[in-house]
Scaffold this active site. Structure first.
Site, PDB file in Angstrom:
ATOM      1  N   ASP A   1      57.545  -8.517  24.470  1.00 20.06           N
ATOM      2  CA  ASP A   1      56.912  -7.631  25.433  1.00 20.06           C
ATOM      3  C   ASP A   1      55.942  -8.415  26.318  1.00 20.06           C
ATOM      4  O   ASP A   1      55.445  -9.484  25.904  1.00 20.06           O
ATOM      5  CB  ASP A   1      56.134  -6.523  24.715  1.00 20.06           C
ATOM      6  CG  ASP A   1      57.050  -5.565  23.976  1.00 20.06           C
ATOM      7  OD1 ASP A   1      58.208  -5.405  24.410  1.00 20.06           O
ATOM      8  OD2 ASP A   1      56.602  -4.978  22.971  1.00 20.06           O
TER       9      ASP A   1
ATOM     10  N   TYR B   1      54.949 -13.081  12.954  1.00 19.71           N
ATOM     11  CA  TYR B   1      53.994 -12.682  13.987  1.00 19.71           C
ATOM     12  C   TYR B   1      52.577 -12.668  13.428  1.00 19.71           C
ATOM     13  O   TYR B   1      52.355 -12.438  12.235  1.00 19.71           O
ATOM     14  CB  TYR B   1      54.298 -11.266  14.497  1.00 19.71           C
ATOM     15  CG  TYR B   1      55.630 -11.099  15.179  1.00 19.71           C
ATOM     16  CD1 TYR B   1      55.755 -11.235  16.561  1.00 19.71           C
ATOM     17  CD2 TYR B   1      56.762 -10.769  14.439  1.00 19.71           C
ATOM     18  CE1 TYR B   1      56.976 -11.058  17.186  1.00 19.71           C
ATOM     19  CE2 TYR B   1      58.002 -10.594  15.059  1.00 19.71           C
ATOM     20  CZ  TYR B   1      58.100 -10.741  16.435  1.00 19.71           C
ATOM     21  OH  TYR B   1      59.326 -10.573  17.041  1.00 19.71           O
TER      22      TYR B   1
ATOM     23  N   ASP C   1      51.072   0.277  21.844  1.00 23.56           N
ATOM     24  CA  ASP C   1      50.329  -0.958  22.086  1.00 23.56           C
ATOM     25  C   ASP C   1      49.297  -0.723  23.175  1.00 23.56           C
ATOM     26  O   ASP C   1      49.170   0.388  23.707  1.00 23.56           O
ATOM     27  CB  ASP C   1      51.267  -2.124  22.435  1.00 23.56           C
ATOM     28  CG  ASP C   1      52.054  -1.907  23.719  1.00 23.56           C
ATOM     29  OD1 ASP C   1      51.633  -1.085  24.557  1.00 23.56           O
ATOM     30  OD2 ASP C   1      53.099  -2.567  23.894  1.00 23.56           O
TER      31      ASP C   1
ATOM     32  N   ARG D   1      54.870  -3.123  16.671  1.00 25.26           N
ATOM     33  CA  ARG D   1      54.021  -2.021  17.128  1.00 25.26           C
ATOM     34  C   ARG D   1      54.362  -0.715  16.425  1.00 25.26           C
ATOM     35  O   ARG D   1      53.510   0.166  16.281  1.00 25.26           O
ATOM     36  CB  ARG D   1      54.080  -1.865  18.645  1.00 25.26           C
ATOM     37  CG  ARG D   1      55.446  -1.797  19.252  1.00 25.26           C
ATOM     38  CD  ARG D   1      55.355  -2.141  20.748  1.00 25.26           C
ATOM     39  NE  ARG D   1      56.651  -2.469  21.286  1.00 25.26           N
ATOM     40  CZ  ARG D   1      57.259  -1.753  22.224  1.00 25.26           C
ATOM     41  NH1 ARG D   1      56.692  -0.666  22.695  1.00 25.26           N
ATOM     42  NH2 ARG D   1      58.424  -2.131  22.695  1.00 25.26           N
TER      43      ARG D   1
END
Length: 350
Positions: A46, A74, A88, A206
């Site tokens: 993203d 991550y 987010d 997310r």
């Protein structure tokens, strides 16, 4: 003579994607640097996210299917107390219950059900297609989007630092841009939590934040996301776009307008040998393979080779079976194979 734009030198780049750019933006910049349109990426990030983005050039784009299918790691920051319509920080607030504090036990109660093999409902603004259209396009057009839960594996989900109580200021929602979102503004008490996530391909971090917030009844969303690993490719091997531009400028011959740009590529063959186990072929087998013919090996020979290299063929599904690098006697990687019903099959000829 410069290489033709439709036949660039093949290989992989590992880019540290900056915040604010889409994965396609990065691909576009690399296309300009490499003077070719044959560029792709192995796994979307993203615009808010940063970190490892594997780029393929030329024939190496054919490896990206397997790059995107690898597990990923991550580092993320979850903000508890505010939910957004995108899960987010790029979205607008849909609820602001607030959160003054979180204990270790409360966090663990929310995160524990999200570990292991779970069914996850992707974020509404994901790129998943619904009736031929991207979910995010439907959601932004004001349509109700319902996505089916999908199986994903969360092999690690751990809190890295003690929770940090904070206060955030919500900007008033623009009703014209988000007519279905409640207008929220002003200060809200929140708690920020840094986590590490190791997960299978197709996982939405997310959505993990969203589900943890719902479990605690306070709502949550991501404020930061950094991909630190794709498969065996760590963040330490990545370069920024500025570093890539400087490397290309330094390596490309000066004073030759038609000179082919020289990029710091991981060569196609080296990338394949790094990603997949290797099968050494004879000269005759290598010659036949260039015409698409897979080597013939007995069931016992393949079983012995698989044991030696630790290869697990899985089932007969091409999507689930890990490829094998087909290596000529001189060490050149000629393409990819797979084992299907105890026989070698050609997947790809470089």
């Amino acid at each position: 003579m410069a290489r033709r734009p439709d036949n660039p030198c093949p290989g992989l780049l590992v880019i540290d994607k900056p915040q604010g750019l889409t994965s396609h933006d990065v691909v576009s910049r690399v296309r300009r640097l490499a003077h070719t349109r044959k560029v792709g990426h192995g796994g979307t990030l993203d615009p808010m996210a940063t970190g490892v983005l594997v780029i393929g050039i030329g024939k190496a784009t054919k490896l990206l299917t397997w790059v995107s299918g690898h597990s990923k790691e991550y580092r993320a920051t979850i903000r508890f107390g505010v939910a957004t319509n995108t899960d987010d920080a790029e979205g607008v607030a849909t609820a602001a219950v607030g959160c003054d504090s979180l204990s270790e036990d409360q966090l663990e109660s929310a995160l524990a059900p999200l570990r292991g093999d779970i069914m996850q409902v992707p974020s509404t603004v994901s790129a998943i297609k619904v009736n031929g259209k991207r979910a995010y396009a439907l959601a932004r057009a004001g349509e109700d989007v319902e996505l089916a839960a999908r199986p994903v594996r969360i092999s690690r989900l751990e809190v890295l630092e003690p929770p940090r109580p904070a206060e955030c200021i919500l900007e008033e929602t623009d009703a014209d841009n988000a007519p279905d979102v409640q207008a929220l503004s002003g200060p809200v008490r929140v708690v920020d939590v840094d986590v590490v996530v190791e997960c299978s391909s197709g996982t939405y971090v997310r959505a993990l934040a969203r589900d943890a917030g719902e479990a605690l009844g306070v709502g949550a969303h991501l404020t930061a996301l950094r991909r630190t690993r794709v498969g065996d490719v760590p963040l330490e091997t990545a370069m920024t776009l500025e570093e890539l531009s400087a490397a290309v400028e330094a390596a490309t011959p000066k004073g030759e307008p038609d000179a082919e740009p020289v990029l710091p590529l991981v060569p196609l063959g080296e990338a394949a040998r790094t990603m997949f186990p290797s099968l050494l072929m004879t000269e005759a087998e290598a010659g036949a393979f260039t015409h698409g013919q897979a080597p013939r090996r007995s069931r016992d020979e393949l079983a012995q080779w698989a044991t030696e290299v630790g290869y697990r063929p899985g089932d007969a599904s091409e999507e689930e079976t890990s490829p094998i690098a087909a290596v000529a006697p001189d060490g050149t990687v000629l393409g990819l194979l797979r084992i299907d019903a105890s026989r070698l099959r050609t997947v790809l000829v470089f």
